[in-house]
Design a protein around this motif. Structure first.
Motif, PDB file in Angstrom:
ATOM      1  N   VAL A 150       0.822  -1.215   0.000  1.00 44.94           N
ATOM      2  CA  VAL A 150       0.000   0.000   0.000  1.00 44.94           C
ATOM      3  C   VAL A 150       0.857   1.266   0.000  1.00 44.94           C
ATOM      4  O   VAL A 150       0.320   2.377  -0.036  1.00 44.94           O
ATOM      5  CB  VAL A 150      -0.978   0.026   1.197  1.00 44.94           C
ATOM      6  CG1 VAL A 150      -1.909  -1.160   1.143  1.00 44.94           C
ATOM      7  CG2 VAL A 150      -0.241   0.104   2.528  1.00 44.94           C
ATOM      8  N   GLY A 151       2.189   1.104   0.069  1.00 41.01           N
ATOM      9  CA  GLY A 151       3.070   2.264  -0.045  1.00 41.01           C
ATOM     10  C   GLY A 151       3.782   2.700   1.201  1.00 41.01           C
ATOM     11  O   GLY A 151       4.279   3.833   1.275  1.00 41.01           O
ATOM     12  N   VAL A 152       3.889   1.803   2.209  1.00 40.78           N
ATOM     13  CA  VAL A 152       4.580   2.152   3.454  1.00 40.78           C
ATOM     14  C   VAL A 152       5.585   1.065   3.806  1.00 40.78           C
ATOM     15  O   VAL A 152       5.245  -0.127   3.818  1.00 40.78           O
ATOM     16  CB  VAL A 152       3.587   2.313   4.627  1.00 40.78           C
ATOM     17  CG1 VAL A 152       4.329   2.504   5.949  1.00 40.78           C
ATOM     18  CG2 VAL A 152       2.667   3.497   4.376  1.00 40.78           C
ATOM     19  N   LYS A 153       6.803   1.471   4.075  1.00 36.24           N
ATOM     20  CA  LYS A 153       7.809   0.527   4.552  1.00 36.24           C
ATOM     21  C   LYS A 153       7.816   0.545   6.073  1.00 36.24           C
ATOM     22  O   LYS A 153       7.901   1.603   6.692  1.00 36.24           O
ATOM     23  CB  LYS A 153       9.201   0.906   4.037  1.00 36.24           C
ATOM     24  CG  LYS A 153      10.299  -0.015   4.578  1.00 36.24           C
ATOM     25  CD  LYS A 153      11.668   0.338   4.039  1.00 36.24           C
ATOM     26  CE  LYS A 153      12.746  -0.508   4.716  1.00 36.24           C
ATOM     27  NZ  LYS A 153      12.538  -1.963   4.533  1.00 36.24           N
ATOM     28  N   VAL A 154       7.714  -0.635   6.671  1.00 33.26           N
ATOM     29  CA  VAL A 154       7.749  -0.746   8.130  1.00 33.26           C
ATOM     30  C   VAL A 154       9.191  -0.683   8.600  1.00 33.26           C
ATOM     31  O   VAL A 154      10.034  -1.471   8.183  1.00 33.26           O
ATOM     32  CB  VAL A 154       7.108  -2.062   8.609  1.00 33.26           C
ATOM     33  CG1 VAL A 154       7.290  -2.213  10.120  1.00 33.26           C
ATOM     34  CG2 VAL A 154       5.631  -2.099   8.254  1.00 33.26           C
ATOM     35  N   LEU A 155       9.482   0.260   9.474  1.00 31.79           N
ATOM     36  CA  LEU A 155      10.815   0.387  10.053  1.00 31.79           C
ATOM     37  C   LEU A 155      10.902  -0.300  11.413  1.00 31.79           C
ATOM     38  O   LEU A 155      11.947  -0.815  11.792  1.00 31.79           O
ATOM     39  CB  LEU A 155      11.184   1.861  10.226  1.00 31.79           C
ATOM     40  CG  LEU A 155      11.365   2.673   8.942  1.00 31.79           C
ATOM     41  CD1 LEU A 155      11.565   4.146   9.291  1.00 31.79           C
ATOM     42  CD2 LEU A 155      12.542   2.151   8.134  1.00 31.79           C
ATOM     43  N   MET A 156       9.775  -0.323  12.120  1.00 38.11           N
ATOM     44  CA  MET A 156       9.835  -0.816  13.490  1.00 38.11           C
ATOM     45  C   MET A 156       8.451  -1.273  13.971  1.00 38.11           C
ATOM     46  O   MET A 156       7.452  -0.629  13.666  1.00 38.11           O
ATOM     47  CB  MET A 156      10.327   0.315  14.403  1.00 38.11           C
ATOM     48  CG  MET A 156      10.532  -0.037  15.855  1.00 38.11           C
ATOM     49  SD  MET A 156      10.632   1.470  16.889  1.00 38.11           S
ATOM     50  CE  MET A 156      11.851   2.448  16.007  1.00 38.11           C
ATOM     51  N   PHE A 157       8.418  -2.396  14.659  1.00 36.24           N
ATOM     52  CA  PHE A 157       7.246  -2.805  15.419  1.00 36.24           C
ATOM     53  C   PHE A 157       7.525  -2.407  16.863  1.00 36.24           C
ATOM     54  O   PHE A 157       8.444  -2.934  17.489  1.00 36.24           O
ATOM     55  CB  PHE A 157       7.023  -4.310  15.320  1.00 36.24           C
ATOM     56  CG  PHE A 157       6.502  -4.777  13.991  1.00 36.24           C
ATOM     57  CD1 PHE A 157       5.135  -4.857  13.763  1.00 36.24           C
ATOM     58  CD2 PHE A 157       7.361  -5.132  12.972  1.00 36.24           C
ATOM     59  CE1 PHE A 157       4.636  -5.291  12.536  1.00 36.24           C
ATOM     60  CE2 PHE A 157       6.885  -5.570  11.747  1.00 36.24           C
ATOM     61  CZ  PHE A 157       5.513  -5.651  11.526  1.00 36.24           C
ATOM     62  N   ALA A 158       6.725  -1.491  17.375  1.00 35.29           N
ATOM     63  CA  ALA A 158       6.943  -0.990  18.737  1.00 35.29           C
ATOM     64  C   ALA A 158       5.891  -1.578  19.667  1.00 35.29           C
ATOM     65  O   ALA A 158       4.700  -1.260  19.567  1.00 35.29           O
ATOM     66  CB  ALA A 158       6.886   0.536  18.760  1.00 35.29           C
ATOM     67  N   ASP A 159       6.315  -2.435  20.581  1.00 37.74           N
ATOM     68  CA  ASP A 159       5.396  -3.120  21.489  1.00 37.74           C
ATOM     69  C   ASP A 159       4.815  -2.156  22.522  1.00 37.74           C
ATOM     70  O   ASP A 159       5.564  -1.482  23.233  1.00 37.74           O
ATOM     71  CB  ASP A 159       6.122  -4.240  22.235  1.00 37.74           C
ATOM     72  CG  ASP A 159       6.585  -5.354  21.312  1.00 37.74           C
ATOM     73  OD1 ASP A 159       6.491  -5.183  20.088  1.00 37.74           O
ATOM     74  OD2 ASP A 159       7.046  -6.392  21.823  1.00 37.74           O
ATOM     75  N   TYR A 160       3.488  -2.127  22.610  1.00 38.35           N
ATOM     76  CA  TYR A 160       2.803  -1.315  23.607  1.00 38.35           C
ATOM     77  C   TYR A 160       2.544  -2.131  24.868  1.00 38.35           C
ATOM     78  O   TYR A 160       2.659  -1.639  25.983  1.00 38.35           O
ATOM     79  CB  TYR A 160       1.480  -0.815  23.027  1.00 38.35           C
ATOM     80  CG  TYR A 160       0.772   0.231  23.836  1.00 38.35           C
ATOM     81  CD1 TYR A 160       0.903   1.581  23.519  1.00 38.35           C
ATOM     82  CD2 TYR A 160      -0.040  -0.119  24.899  1.00 38.35           C
ATOM     83  CE1 TYR A 160       0.236   2.549  24.257  1.00 38.35           C
ATOM     84  CE2 TYR A 160      -0.707   0.841  25.639  1.00 38.35           C
ATOM     85  CZ  TYR A 160      -0.568   2.177  25.321  1.00 38.35           C
ATOM     86  OH  TYR A 160      -1.220   3.121  26.056  1.00 38.35           O
ATOM     87  N   TYR A 247      -2.462  -8.096  22.214  1.00 41.19           N
ATOM     88  CA  TYR A 247      -1.143  -7.468  22.335  1.00 41.19           C
ATOM     89  C   TYR A 247      -1.140  -6.219  21.463  1.00 41.19           C
ATOM     90  O   TYR A 247      -1.157  -6.305  20.229  1.00 41.19           O
ATOM     91  CB  TYR A 247      -0.045  -8.431  21.886  1.00 41.19           C
ATOM     92  CG  TYR A 247       1.335  -8.029  22.383  1.00 41.19           C
ATOM     93  CD1 TYR A 247       1.735  -8.341  23.682  1.00 41.19           C
ATOM     94  CD2 TYR A 247       2.225  -7.337  21.565  1.00 41.19           C
ATOM     95  CE1 TYR A 247       2.985  -7.971  24.152  1.00 41.19           C
ATOM     96  CE2 TYR A 247       3.473  -6.974  22.035  1.00 41.19           C
ATOM     97  CZ  TYR A 247       3.854  -7.296  23.324  1.00 41.19           C
ATOM     98  OH  TYR A 247       5.094  -6.930  23.797  1.00 41.19           O
ATOM     99  N   PHE A 248      -1.132  -5.064  22.104  1.00 39.05           N
ATOM    100  CA  PHE A 248      -1.159  -3.809  21.357  1.00 39.05           C
ATOM    101  C   PHE A 248       0.204  -3.549  20.711  1.00 39.05           C
ATOM    102  O   PHE A 248       1.241  -3.564  21.384  1.00 39.05           O
ATOM    103  CB  PHE A 248      -1.521  -2.639  22.277  1.00 39.05           C
ATOM    104  CG  PHE A 248      -2.920  -2.706  22.822  1.00 39.05           C
ATOM    105  CD1 PHE A 248      -4.015  -2.743  21.967  1.00 39.05           C
ATOM    106  CD2 PHE A 248      -3.150  -2.738  24.188  1.00 39.05           C
ATOM    107  CE1 PHE A 248      -5.305  -2.801  22.470  1.00 39.05           C
ATOM    108  CE2 PHE A 248      -4.437  -2.797  24.703  1.00 39.05           C
ATOM    109  CZ  PHE A 248      -5.519  -2.826  23.841  1.00 39.05           C
ATOM    110  N   GLU A 249       0.164  -3.299  19.426  1.00 37.71           N
ATOM    111  CA  GLU A 249       1.402  -3.073  18.660  1.00 37.71           C
ATOM    112  C   GLU A 249       1.304  -1.739  17.933  1.00 37.71           C
ATOM    113  O   GLU A 249       0.240  -1.373  17.418  1.00 37.71           O
ATOM    114  CB  GLU A 249       1.599  -4.202  17.647  1.00 37.71           C
ATOM    115  CG  GLU A 249       2.989  -4.298  17.061  1.00 37.71           C
ATOM    116  CD  GLU A 249       4.018  -4.783  18.064  1.00 37.71           C
ATOM    117  OE1 GLU A 249       5.070  -4.123  18.167  1.00 37.71           O
ATOM    118  OE2 GLU A 249       3.781  -5.812  18.736  1.00 37.71           O
ATOM    119  N   PHE A 250       2.409  -1.009  17.919  1.00 37.41           N
ATOM    120  CA  PHE A 250       2.488   0.228  17.139  1.00 37.41           C
ATOM    121  C   PHE A 250       3.492   0.035  16.005  1.00 37.41           C
ATOM    122  O   PHE A 250       4.459  -0.710  16.149  1.00 37.41           O
ATOM    123  CB  PHE A 250       2.896   1.410  18.027  1.00 37.41           C
ATOM    124  CG  PHE A 250       1.736   2.053  18.742  1.00 37.41           C
ATOM    125  CD1 PHE A 250       1.331   3.336  18.427  1.00 37.41           C
ATOM    126  CD2 PHE A 250       1.034   1.356  19.710  1.00 37.41           C
ATOM    127  CE1 PHE A 250       0.256   3.924  19.072  1.00 37.41           C
ATOM    128  CE2 PHE A 250      -0.051   1.921  20.368  1.00 37.41           C
ATOM    129  CZ  PHE A 250      -0.448   3.220  20.049  1.00 37.41           C
TER     130      PHE A 250
END
Length: 343
Positions: A150-160, A247-250
């Motif tokens: 969709v046009g976004v590169k994921v740099l980081m999964f930030a655990d909430y 598990y909340f993920e950002f």
């Protein structure tokens, strides 16, 4: 005398030539060092979490390291705590290039990338280690690919952290205890989960929850204990149920077109720094969940921790949500569910 003078002159010239050769040997190194400098770049990064949250601290350290390692050539302009964009506006701005980098919850991303809803599937993950292994493995690879589509590169999964339930009516010691309650929700699948337990979901922004509980617009809310402490849920609710149901993920993402235009060296710096930060945040998440749970107990909340042997019963009651995710995310969703269910 002339012979001595001639000899001295020759020795002097030899020294000059040696020095010149030595300088010539150093020139490639100087050129290499100059070529290693980062090209100037300005990157705007927006997120909505409050200062002091462990994810916010991680993002600020991420920004600081990039600027330091690039000797200031990469200018990271930070817009924290919703200064530039709301949660609802973040994704569209990132997709269109209105902002280069942005962090938002996987729940909100799920409306655009249904596969991201895997983090909202009840009881899909049981431990912090499971989440880390999944994100660093095949599941994380699939999610990254879906986001890039969709046009976004994921740099980081930030655990909430794990999600829990606070309410001001009664202890919630079984799914049946939810019946008739109005519970603040944060997204489509969490709302279906609340309904599966017999309660009514109410959509409400994070900043509105305290007043909603105080005025009894809602009877309870779901969130992590870190947010419950920061937003003083203990002042407006009496009961806390710890069931680690979600598990909340950002997600920290970067506009793909912008990313593709960055020099390879800059990309590597950002990716390496993001990876380091992701690991630090995951470690802090567990510590913060434990610390804030204890703080809520100390503040006087009545806490019910669902026994491990009862979790299968709670999970069984949430199966309609698994089916909804399967229908929404299609073949990819089916694949992800197989991964988390076979662990």
């Amino acid at each position: 005398m002339k012979t001595l003078f001639r000899l001295s002159f020759l020795l002097l010239m030899a020294g000059v030539l040696l020095a010149a050769c030595s300088n010539n040997d150093q020139k490639p190194k100087e050129t290499e060092a100059s070529g290693a400098e980062y090209e100037p770049a300005t990157i705007r990064i927006a997120y909505n979490l409050p200062a002091g949250h462990h994810i916010s601290e991680g993002v600020e350290e991420f920004v600081k390291k990039i600027e330091e390692k690039s000797d200031g050539q990469i200018d990271m302009q930070v817009f924290a705590n919703g200064q530039l964009l709301t949660d609802k506006d973040m994704n569209q701005s990132l997709l269109t290039g209105g902002v280069e980098m942005g962090m938002n919850s996987s729940t909100i991303w799920a409306s655009t990338v249904p596969a991201m809803g895997i983090f909202d599937v009840p009881y899909a993950f049981e431990t912090y280690e499971e989440v880390g292994d999944a994100i660093n493995g095949e599941l994380g690879g699939i999610l990254r690919s879906e986001m890039e589509d969709v046009g976004v590169k994921v740099l980081m999964f930030a655990d909430y952290g794990f999600g829990q339930f606070a309410n001001n009516k009664r202890p919630l010691e079984s799914p049946e205890d939810f019946k008739g309650l109005k519970i603040r929700s944060v997204g489509a699948l969490p709302s279906e989960f609340i309904q599966a337990y017999g309660a009514s979901p109410v959509f409400m922004g994070g900043g509105e929850v305290y007043m909603g509980l105080q005025r009894k617009t809602v009877d309870g809310a779901t969130s992590g204990t870190t947010a419950m402490v920061q937003r003083n849920y203990d002042e407006v609710t009496d009961y806390l149920t710890v069931n680690n149901y979600v598990y909340f993920e950002f997600i920290l993402g970067v506009n793909k077109d912008f990313w593709d235009g960055l020099p390879e060296k800059t990309q590597k710096l950002i990716e390496d720094t993001a990876s380091e930060t992701e690991e630090w945040i995951r470690h802090q998440t567990k510590l913060e969940d434990e610390r804030t749970l204890q703080e809520l107990k100390d503040r006087g909340m009545e806490v019910y921790e669902v026994p491990e042997e009862d979790i299968p019963f709670w999970k069984e009651a949430s199966m309609p949500v698994w089916e909804s995710f399967r229908n929404e995310a299609g073949a990819v969703g089916e694949e992800l569910l197989d991964m988390v269910d076979d662990k």
